[in-house]
Write an enzyme that holds these catalytic residues in place. Structure first.
Site, PDB file in Angstrom:
ATOM      1  N   CYS B 172       7.200 -28.772   6.476  1.00 43.43           N
ATOM      2  CA  CYS B 172       7.355 -28.002   7.547  1.00 43.43           C
ATOM      3  C   CYS B 172       6.914 -26.670   7.250  1.00 43.43           C
ATOM      4  O   CYS B 172       6.664 -25.907   8.386  1.00 43.43           O
ATOM      5  CB  CYS B 172       8.738 -28.051   8.119  1.00 43.43           C
ATOM      6  SG  CYS B 172       9.500 -29.607   7.886  1.00 43.43           S
ATOM      7  N   HIS B 312      13.105 -20.899  11.717  1.00 41.59           N
ATOM      8  CA  HIS B 312      12.955 -22.391  11.676  1.00 41.59           C
ATOM      9  C   HIS B 312      13.903 -22.962  12.688  1.00 41.59           C
ATOM     10  O   HIS B 312      13.067 -23.891  13.010  1.00 41.59           O
ATOM     11  CB  HIS B 312      12.906 -22.585  10.121  1.00 41.59           C
ATOM     12  CG  HIS B 312      12.259 -23.997   9.916  1.00 41.59           C
ATOM     13  ND1 HIS B 312      11.033 -24.065  10.134  1.00 41.59           N
ATOM     14  CD2 HIS B 312      12.914 -25.184   9.383  1.00 41.59           C
ATOM     15  CE1 HIS B 312      10.549 -25.489   9.843  1.00 41.59           C
ATOM     16  NE2 HIS B 312      11.678 -25.828   9.434  1.00 41.59           N
ATOM     17  N   GLU B 323      20.196 -21.211   7.137  1.00 40.84           N
ATOM     18  CA  GLU B 323      19.039 -20.071   7.604  1.00 40.84           C
ATOM     19  C   GLU B 323      20.001 -18.851   8.166  1.00 40.84           C
ATOM     20  O   GLU B 323      19.427 -17.727   7.907  1.00 40.84           O
ATOM     21  CB  GLU B 323      18.242 -20.732   8.520  1.00 40.84           C
ATOM     22  CG  GLU B 323      17.084 -19.868   8.867  1.00 40.84           C
ATOM     23  CD  GLU B 323      15.964 -20.189   9.850  1.00 40.84           C
ATOM     24  OE1 GLU B 323      16.263 -21.146  10.465  1.00 40.84           O
ATOM     25  OE2 GLU B 323      14.986 -19.437   9.969  1.00 40.84           O
ATOM     26  N   LYS B 344      12.214 -24.234  18.817  1.00 39.00           N
ATOM     27  CA  LYS B 344      11.921 -25.855  18.636  1.00 39.00           C
ATOM     28  C   LYS B 344      12.686 -26.426  19.957  1.00 39.00           C
ATOM     29  O   LYS B 344      12.240 -27.756  20.066  1.00 39.00           O
ATOM     30  CB  LYS B 344      12.402 -26.230  17.374  1.00 39.00           C
ATOM     31  CG  LYS B 344      11.643 -25.800  16.081  1.00 39.00           C
ATOM     32  CD  LYS B 344      11.877 -26.593  14.714  1.00 39.00           C
ATOM     33  CE  LYS B 344      10.822 -26.171  13.734  1.00 39.00           C
ATOM     34  NZ  LYS B 344      10.899 -24.963  13.385  1.00 39.00           N
ATOM     35  N   HIS B 349       9.935 -30.135  16.961  1.00 38.22           N
ATOM     36  CA  HIS B 349       9.688 -30.016  15.308  1.00 38.22           C
ATOM     37  C   HIS B 349       8.347 -30.497  15.370  1.00 38.22           C
ATOM     38  O   HIS B 349       8.083 -31.584  15.066  1.00 38.22           O
ATOM     39  CB  HIS B 349      10.717 -30.512  14.638  1.00 38.22           C
ATOM     40  CG  HIS B 349      10.382 -29.764  13.160  1.00 38.22           C
ATOM     41  ND1 HIS B 349       9.308 -29.162  12.812  1.00 38.22           N
ATOM     42  CD2 HIS B 349      11.603 -29.891  12.072  1.00 38.22           C
ATOM     43  CE1 HIS B 349       9.469 -28.969  11.630  1.00 38.22           C
ATOM     44  NE2 HIS B 349      10.870 -29.160  11.141  1.00 38.22           N
ATOM     45  N   PHE B 408      10.623 -29.205   3.669  1.00 39.76           N
ATOM     46  CA  PHE B 408      11.281 -30.109   2.753  1.00 39.76           C
ATOM     47  C   PHE B 408      10.334 -29.879   1.414  1.00 39.76           C
ATOM     48  O   PHE B 408       9.363 -29.584   1.440  1.00 39.76           O
ATOM     49  CB  PHE B 408      10.841 -31.724   3.141  1.00 39.76           C
ATOM     50  CG  PHE B 408      11.595 -32.269   4.122  1.00 39.76           C
ATOM     51  CD1 PHE B 408      12.990 -31.588   4.537  1.00 39.76           C
ATOM     52  CD2 PHE B 408      11.606 -33.480   4.449  1.00 39.76           C
ATOM     53  CE1 PHE B 408      13.788 -32.004   5.148  1.00 39.76           C
ATOM     54  CE2 PHE B 408      12.407 -34.024   5.404  1.00 39.76           C
ATOM     55  CZ  PHE B 408      13.448 -33.289   5.835  1.00 39.76           C
TER      56      PHE B 408
END
Lengths: 409, 421
Positions: B172, B312, B323, B344, B349, B408
Site C-alpha cells: 500500500c 493512511h 497511525e 479512503k 483503498h 503490508f
C-alpha cells in the site's frame, strides 16, 4: 562524480550451491566444458539454512531462496561487522513478478469449486476460499515479503525499496542504496535480488512472446542463428552490503570492491533503436566516474541470448572500446547461472574480485563468450564494467573496482 | 529519532515541483471529476459489479465506472500488454502529461518511476491454465499483463524516457514511495522530469479473497456507502477501490524555463521500514512516526507548519489506532491540533495507487486551499486521539500538508507537499 562506496560482504544461493565458495569451486574445475547444473532451484530445500524456520510458512519458494542468500550473507558478515550495531541500515531489493504458479494457494479452493462440467465456479470459489485456504497463503507471492522478513533479520529499519523492474532491478537497488549512503540517510545498505523464473508458467509466457530459447539447454549469446534466439531463465539470489568507503566497517578485512557509479538508459520511444542510446549512456558513465575506456580490464556482459538486445549491447561495446588497443576481457555469468533476471548483475561484483585476485589471468572457460573480446584480463586495468539489459530495451551499467590483494602493476 | 537528519545541502540547489496531475477512480475519470467528488463528500462505494461477488465475504468496493481507454499514444502491441489497472494508469498519465505540456522533448533527462500492484492473475484465466496444468504457449500471451512493470515500460516509450523505467512494489506504500523516489532522483540530479504515481485494482476475485481471508475487509456488505469509516469507533475494515493517479515531477528551473503550470512543490520524503509481521503493523508505530519525522526534517520545517495530514487511515482497527498514536507522537508537542483525516472513505483503498491518489488530493487541497472532508465519521474512536478535519470540505489557508502511506510488510512513507506561490 565518482562514488566512494565499499562492497563488503556477499551471500548467494544459485544452481551451483549456497555461498560463493561453492560457485568458485564449480568454476575453477579444469574442464572447459560449459556444462552447468540445471538453472532451476525448484527442488531446493531451504529449511536447514534458515535461522527462523517458521518463516517458511509465509514465503514462496522464491522468497525462501532469497532468505537463504541473506543468511549466507550474515555468516559472511560475521567478524566484519562487530561494533556497528548503531549503524542506520537500509534494505534495497529486486523482486520477481509473482508467477501464476505462485498462486497455487488458490488451487485448493478452485478444486472445491469445480462444477459438474469441470469448470471452476466463481460463486462457489467466493464462498469456500476463506475456509479452504489459510489467510497468510494469499500473500505468499507478495513481492515485498523478502523486504519484510529480510530487513527484520538484519535490523534494517531505514529507507527501503522493493523493485519489481525485471532484469535491471538489481542494479536499480544498488544505485538507490548508494545514493542513500552518499546523501547521509544510512550508514549500511543491504542490497540484493532474487529470481525464480524457471517454472513452466514463466517459460510459457516467454515462449508466447518469442523470448524463450526453445532449442538449447543453455543460452547461446551473440549468435545470429535464428534457432539460438531467446533467453533461458535461472533461479537464484544474491545479497551484499554497501557502506561508505570512508567508514568501512572493518579495518582488518578489506572490501570486496568499490562501487564507482552506475547509469540507466532506455530505448525510450524508439523500440527499433540501434545501439546509440547505450553508447551515449556508457560514455556518460565513464565520464561521470572519471574512468578512461583504457582502464576497463573486464566486462561482464548481459548476454541474455535475446538477439535484438545482444546485438545492441555488442555494437555499443565495440564502439565505446573502439580506440582501446588492448580490449577488455569479456565474461558472462548467464552461461552458468542462466538469465538470473531480477538477481542478475550483482553476483558479478563478487566474481570480479575473485578473478582479479586469482593467479590465472584468463577468464575461466565456463564464463567465456565466443565471438567477443579476448578472455585474458589485463589486471593492471583496475576497473570492471557490468551490464544488464531487459528484453524491453532498458539497460543499466555499473563500474566497480575489485579489491585485489595481488599487485599487478 | 534515529533517521532524523539535518536538511542536506543539495536541496538548496534543486527543487521539485508538480507540473502535471491526472486521476481515475470511483469518483471520476479525470482530475476535475475526482476533485469534485472529494468536495462533494459522497461515498461511491457500492456492490461490486465487475464480477458476481455475491457469494464472497466482501462484496463491495469503490469501482471505476464508464471508463474509456484513451489509447491514442499507445500502440496496438502495447495495448495487448496492458491490464485493466494499467489502462487506468495510462489514462491518468496522459492527463498528467497533457497538463504538463509533455511529451514534446527538450533533450532533458526523463524517467518513469511507478508504484506497481501485485500482478494477480485474472480468475478465469488462472482457473483455465495453471490450475489445469495447461502450459501451452498460446495460453500465456496474456500472462505478461500481470507483470507489474508493464505500465512503466509502455510509459517509458510514450514519454521518450532516456532512463530505465523503475517499478516499486511495497504494497500500500508503493506509489507514495514511487513519488518519493522520483522526488529524490530529481533532487539528487539524476533526472529533470519524472512521470510517477501508481495504478491498481483489487476489485478482482483473487484479490478480494486475500483481504477477506485476512479479516482486513469490512463486512458491511449491506451498507457499502458507509462501510469504510476511518477513525470511527465502529469501523470494521477496509473497502477496496480501483484506479490510478499519475503526476509529472519536474525540477523547478526546468519547469519555469518552459512556462509549465506548477501545481505544488514536493519538499519532503521519509521512508522507513518497521517489519513486524507481513500483515500487521508494529504496535509501537515507531516506524510510521520516524517516516513522518524524516519527511519533516527533509522539508526543513517543524510540525506546526503542517496544516493537514492525509492519513493512511484504512478503516481497520489496528491501522487507524496505531497511525493515530504515531501522528500524536510527532505532532503532540508542537501542533497537537493538526487536522487529520483519511480520504479512503471517498476513494476506497486503492492499494498500490493509494499513496499517489492521496498525494494528488493533497496537491489539489493546497492549490484550491480547501480542506478535504471527513466522511463516514459517526463517532470518533477515543483510541484514535487526533483532531479530525470537519465533515464538510472547508476553505482553509494551507502552506504545507503531509500524506502518509503504510504498506503490508512494514514500509512507511510520508510526503510533505508545499503550496507553490
Amino acid at each position: 562524480m565518482r562514488n566512494n562506496i565499499s562492497i563488503n560482504a556477499v551471500g548467494m544461493n544459485c544452481n551451483t550451491g549456497v555461498g560463493s565458495a561453492a560457485f568458485f569451486n564449480f568454476i575453477d574445475t579444469t574442464s572447459h566444458d560449459n556444462a552447468s547444473p540445471s538453472y532451476s532451484l525448484e527442488y531446493f530445500q531451504p529449511l536447514s539454512y534458515l535461522s527462523e524456520k517458521k518463516l517458511l510458512k509465509s514465503l514462496s519458494q522464491s522468497g525462501a531462496i532469497a532468505l537463504v542468500a541473506l543468511e549466507n550473507l550474515r555468516s559472511d558478515l560475521g567478524s566484519r561487522y562487530n561494533g556497528i550495531s548503531n549503524w542506520r541500515r537500509g534494505f534495497f531489493v529486486s523482486s520477481p513478478s509473482p508467477s501464476p504458479l505462485d498462486r497455487a494457494n488458490y488451487f485448493k479452493a478452485m478444486k472445491q469449486s469445480e462444477q459438474d462440467d469441470g469448470e471452476v465456479s466463481l460463486r462457489k470459489f467466493g464462498a469456500v476460499f476463506t475456509q479452504a485456504t489459510p489467510p497468510i497463503t494469499g500473500l505468499l507471492a507478495l513481492p515485498n515479503a523478502v523486504q519484510c522478513f529480510g530487513s527484520r533479520l538484519v535490523g534494517a529499519n531505514g529507507p527501503n525499496v522493493t523493485y519489481t523492474s525485471g532484469e535491471i532491478g538489481g542494479h536499480l537497488a544498488l544505485m538507490r542504496a548508494a545514493a542513500n549512503i552518499n546523501h547521509g540517510r544510512i550508514d549500511l545498505a543491504f542490497v540484493g535480488g532474487y529470481s525464480f523464473a524457471t517454472d513452466r508458467a514463466n517459460t510459457s509466457t516467454l515462449a508466447a512472446h518469442n523470448l524463450l530459447n526453445e532449442h538449447h539447454p543453455r543460452i547461446v549469446p551473440y549468435s545470429s542463428q535464428s534457432q539460438d534466439d531467446g533467453t533461458i531463465c535461472g533461479d537464484g539470489a544474491v545479497f551484499m552490503t554497501l557502506a561508505s568507503g570512508d567508514t568501512s566497517p572493518s579495518a582488518e578485512q578489506p572490501p570486496l570492491a568499490n562501487y564507482l557509479g552506475g547509469i540507466t538508459c532506455s530505448m525510450g520511444a524508439n523500440s527499433d533503436a540501434g545501439p546509440e542510446f547505450l553508447i551515449t549512456a556508457l560514455q556518460k558513465l565513464l565520464k561521470k566516474v572519471d574512468v578512461d575506456p583504457e582502464e576497463i580490464g573486464l566486462i561482464f556482459l548481459n548476454a541474455s541470448g535475446v538477439q535484438k538486445i545482444d546485438q545492441v549491447e555488442k555494437a555499443a561495446l565495440e564502439t565505446v572500446f573502439q580506440e582501446v588497443e588492448t580490449k577488455p576481457a569479456t565474461a558472462a555469468t548467464s552461461l552458468v547461472w542462466g538469465n538470473l533476471m531480477e538477481a542478475g548483475g550483482l553476483g558479478e561484483i563478487m566474481l570480479s574480485q575473485w578473478l582479479y585476485k586469482r593467479n590465472a589471468a584468463t577468464v575461466p572457460g565456463k564464463l567465456q563468450v565466443a565471438g567477443f573480446f579476448e578472455p585474458t584480463i589485463d589486471r593492471r586495468k583496475k576497473y570492471v564494467l557490468i551490464n544488464r539489459c531487459s528484453v524491453f530495451g532498458d539497460c543499466t551499467s555499473i563500474i566497480v573496482e575489485p579489491h585485489a590483494t595481488n599487485d599487478f602493476s | 529519532m534515529m533517521f532524523n537528519k539535518q536538511k542536506p545541502l543539495w536541496s538548496d540547489q534543486r527543487r521539485v515541483v508538480v507540473t502535471g496531475l491526472g486521476a481515475v477512480s470511483a469518483l471520476g475519470n479525470n482530475l476535475s471529476e475526482n476533485w469534485q467528488g472529494i468536495l462533494s463528500g459522497i461515498s461511491k462505494s457500492d456492490k461490486i459489479s465487475h464480477f458476481d461477488a455475491s457469494s464472497f465475504p466482501h462484496s463491495i468496493g469503490y469501482q471505476v465506472q464508464d471508463f474509456k481507454f484513451a489509447g491514442d499514444l499507445v500502440t496496438k502491441k502495447e495495448r495487448d500488454l496492458l491490464s485493466r489497472a494499467a489502462m487506468y494508469g495510462c489514462n491518468a498519465a496522459f492527463e498528467a502529461l497533457h497538463a504538463a505540456g509533455l511529451p514534446s522533448s527538450r533533450g532533458e533527462r526523463r524517467a518513469v518511476i511507478l508504484g506497481g500492484g501485485l500482478g494477480t492473475p485474472d480468475f478465469d484465466w488462472l482457473s483455465r491454465t495453471a490450475y489445469r496444468g495447461v502450459f501451452a504457449r498460446e495460453a500465456y500471451r496474456d500472462a505478461m499483463k500481470q507483470f507489474p512493470y508493464m505500465l512503466g515500460q509502455v510509459m517509458n516509450r510514450v514519454i521518450g524516457a532516456n532512463q530505465a523505467a523503475a517499478t516499486i512494489h511495497t504494497a500500500c506504500a508503493s506509489s507514495a514511495q514511487a513519488i518519493g523516489e522520483a522526488y529524490q532522483s530529481i533532487l539528487f540530479d539524476e533526472a529533470d522530469v519524472v512521470l510517477t504515481g501508481g495504478a491498481d485494482t483489487m476489485l478482482e476475485p483473487l484479490q478480494i479473497t486475500v483481504f477477506a481471508s485476512l479479516g482486513a475487509s469490512s463486512r458491511r456488505n449491506d451498507d457499502p456507502a458507509t462501510a469504510c469509516r476511518p477513525f470511527d469507533k465502529d469501523r470494521d475494515g477496509l473497502v477496496v477501490g480501483d484506479g490510478a493517479c499519475m503526476m509529472v515531477l519536474e525540477e523547478l528551473n526546468h519547469a519555469l524555463e518552459r512556462n509549465a503550470p506548477i501545481f505544488a512543490e514536493i519538499t519532503g520524503y521519509g521512508i522507513t521500514n518497521s517489519a513486524y509481521r507481513l500483515t500487521d503493523l508494529h504496535p509501537d508505530g515507531l516506524g510510521i512516526a520516524e517516516a513522518m519525522a524524516m519527511a519533516l526534517s527533509d522539508a526543513a520545517i517543524s510540525p506546526k507548519q503542517i496544516s493537514y495530514v492525509n492519513a493512511h487511515g484504512t478503516s481497520t482497527l489496528n491501522n487507524d489506532q496505531i497511525e493515530a498514536a504515531a501522528i500524536a507522537r510527532v505532532f503532540s508537542q508542537e501542533h497537537p491540533n493538526v487536522l487529520v483525516n483519511s480520504t479512503k472513505s471517498l476513494t476506497g483503498h486503492m492499494i498500490a495507487a493509494a499513496g499517489a491518489m492521496e498525494c494528488g488530493i493533497c496537491i489539489k487541497a493546497l492549490q484550491e486551499q480547501i480542506l478535504p472532508p471527513t466522511v463516514n465519521l459517526f463517532e470518533q474512536d477515543p483510541n484514535c486521539s487526533v483532531a479530525l478535519a470537519p465533515i464538510k470540505a472547508t476553505p482553509m489557508p494551507m502552506d504545507y500538508v503531509m500524506s502518509n502511506s503504510i504498506g503490508f510488510g512494514g514500509s512507511n512513507a510520508a510526503l510533505v507537499i508545499k503550496r507553490y506561490h
